[in-house]
Structures are given as structure tokens and as C-alpha cells.
Design an enzyme around this catalytic site. Structure first.
Site, PDB file in Angstrom:
ATOM      1  CB  CYS A  91      -0.974  -0.023   1.169  1.00 14.60           C
ATOM      2  SG  CYS A  91      -2.388   1.091   0.955  1.00 14.60           S
ATOM      3  NE  ARG A 126      -9.258   5.328   1.397  1.00 14.16           N
ATOM      4  CZ  ARG A 126      -8.032   5.812   1.459  1.00 14.16           C
ATOM      5  NH1 ARG A 126      -7.718   6.888   0.748  1.00 14.16           N
ATOM      6  NH2 ARG A 126      -7.102   5.253   2.217  1.00 14.16           N
ATOM      7  CG  HIS A 192      -3.914  -3.330   4.016  1.00 13.79           C
ATOM      8  ND1 HIS A 192      -2.652  -2.857   4.275  1.00 13.79           N
ATOM      9  CD2 HIS A 192      -4.583  -2.313   3.400  1.00 13.79           C
ATOM     10  CE1 HIS A 192      -2.558  -1.603   3.869  1.00 13.79           C
ATOM     11  NE2 HIS A 192      -3.707  -1.245   3.322  1.00 13.79           N
TER      12      HIS A 192
END
Length: 238
Positions: A91, A126, A192
Site C-alpha cells: 500500500c 477511493r 492488506h
């Protein structure tokens, strides 16, 4: 031998649980009878040059800028990679490995570490949610990678970087069908999870690159891990 796993700047790039990737790597080494030494290094401390695998995780805008400044100042990470170490970046850690990335509401451009031929800019929406991708391994076989993406930056790959995987569900790099990047000794991805807990084949790939040899498949923990993967695959596809 002892494999040194270096967690880099968890106070800056450790807010999404990516520290768990170090535990996965260490445990999979230990199950094979290989010693693992997990070292956590914070800004202001000297990054060891003799690590086998370095880990960068997720973080916020200001943390990214600070991490780049600190890593450039010491230069130890560049030295370690030049001597054969592997860097796994997740990330925000992925974004700072590129040439540039943007921060803040005004999308201020910041210089990255230049380890990957990628550029990151704010995306139109997003990317948040489960992601499923297909990774073509070095031997030509494929494996699915599951994880949870949460990033506002969209990353474009240049000619020197190759995608890690192809997106089945989710946004990935920039909504164009690719996810992550691989270039030299750097492997980067957005998900993640921690992502290596969900994807043991990816964990073993990093270990094999760090060790410079093939590892035999593990039977220990295989049933539990397979069950987790089945649950995650079913969840993301429903």
C-alpha cells in the site's frame, strides 16, 4: 543460517496490521527448521544492511514523506537491495517505492525512493473492499491472491516494472486490470490482510527469492490455511 526479516518504520507505515506479514514469514521459516530473526527499526535508528527481507506497510500521507526522507538519508535499504535482499512493500509502502506520489487535498507531488518504475496520483474514487487477483508464478502456474484494498492513490506502471497480478474483483493499481508491481528485488502490492497470511504461496515466493533456493511445500497448517482461503474466496465472489 538465520534469515533476518526487517520491519521498517512501523510507527509510520504500520497502521493497517501489515506487521503480521513478518510473523507469517518467520513462522513458515521456523516450520521448515530455518531460524528467523525479526528486527523492527524506527526512524532515527540505523537500518541493518544485512537483512534478507525488508517489509514496508501502510500509512498516511505525512508518514510517507517522512519515511522517504529517512530512508534516503541513511541509504542502507538501497545498499541491502544491491547486495541481494528482497523488499516487500504494501500500500503506502508500495507508493513510496515509485518515482513520485501525491499527498494531501492539493495533491502535492512528492519524490519517492525510485525503486520501482511507477507513479502514483489521486484516483477518481477511493478503492476500498475485498480484492481478488490472479498471480502468474515464475513457473507459469497461477495462484489467486486475496486481500483488502484501501487506497486513494492510483498507480501507473512504467516499462521497467511488471504487474504482480491481474485483477478479477476490485480496483488494483488504477482500475485498469493490474495489481502490484515487481522490479528487480522489489515486490509490491496494495492488499492488506495481512496479505501473506491469506496467501502462503506468495509468502513462500518471497522466502525462496531471499534464500536463493526452492522450498518444499509445507503440510503443517495447510488445512487451516486452505480453509481460510476458501472462506475468503467465497466471500469476495458472492
Amino acid at each position: 543460517m538465520t534469515v533476518k526479516i526487517v520491519l521498517v518504520y512501523q510507527s509510520l507505515l504500520g497502521i493497517y496490521g501489515d506487521q503480521g506479514n513478518s510473523k507469517v514469514l518467520a513462522r513458515r521459516l521456523q516450520w521448515r527448521g530455518i531460524d528467523a530473526d525479526v528486527v523492527m527499526v524506527e526512524p532515527g535508528e540505523t537500518l541493518p544492511r544485512d537483512g534478507s527481507i525488508y517489509l514496508l506497510g501502510g500509512g498516511e500521507d505525512n508518514a510517507q514523506t517522512t519515511a522517504v526522507r529517512e530512508l534516503r538519508r541513511g541509504g542502507e535499504l538501497f545498499t541491502a537491495l544491491g547486495e541481494g535482499a528482497i523488499l516487500f512493500a504494501v500500500c503506502a509502502g508500495y507508493q513510496i517505492c515509485g518515482h513520485t506520489f501525491t499527498i494531501g487535498e492539493n495533491d502535492e507531488v512528492r519524490e519517492g525512493l525510485g525503486l520501482l518504475d511507477v507513479e502514483t496520483r489521486r484516483g477518481p474514487v477511493r478503492a476500498v473492499g475485498e480484492i481478488l487477483t490472479t498471480w502468474t508464478k515464475p513457473d507459469g502456474t497461477t495462484s489467486q491472491i486475496t486481500g483488502f484494498e484501501n487506497h486513494g492513490g492510483y498507480t501507473t506502471l512504467g516499462s521497467q516494472a511488471s504487474p504482480l497480478a491481474r485483477v478479477e474483483i476490485g480496483v488494483g493499481n488504477d482500475g485498469g486490470g493490474t495489481e502490484g508491481a515487481v522490479q528487480g528485488n522489489v515486490v509490491a502490492t496494495y492488499p492488506h490482510g495481512p496479505v501473506l497470511a491469506r496467501n502462503p504461496e506468495l509468502a513462500d515466493y518471497l522466502l525462496q527469492r531471499a534464500l536463493g533456493r526452492t522450498l518444499e511445500p509445507l503440510s503443517r497448517g495447510a488445512d487451516e490455511i486452505a480453509g481460510l482461503r476458501r472462506e475468503r474466496l467465497a466471500f469476495v465472489r458472492r
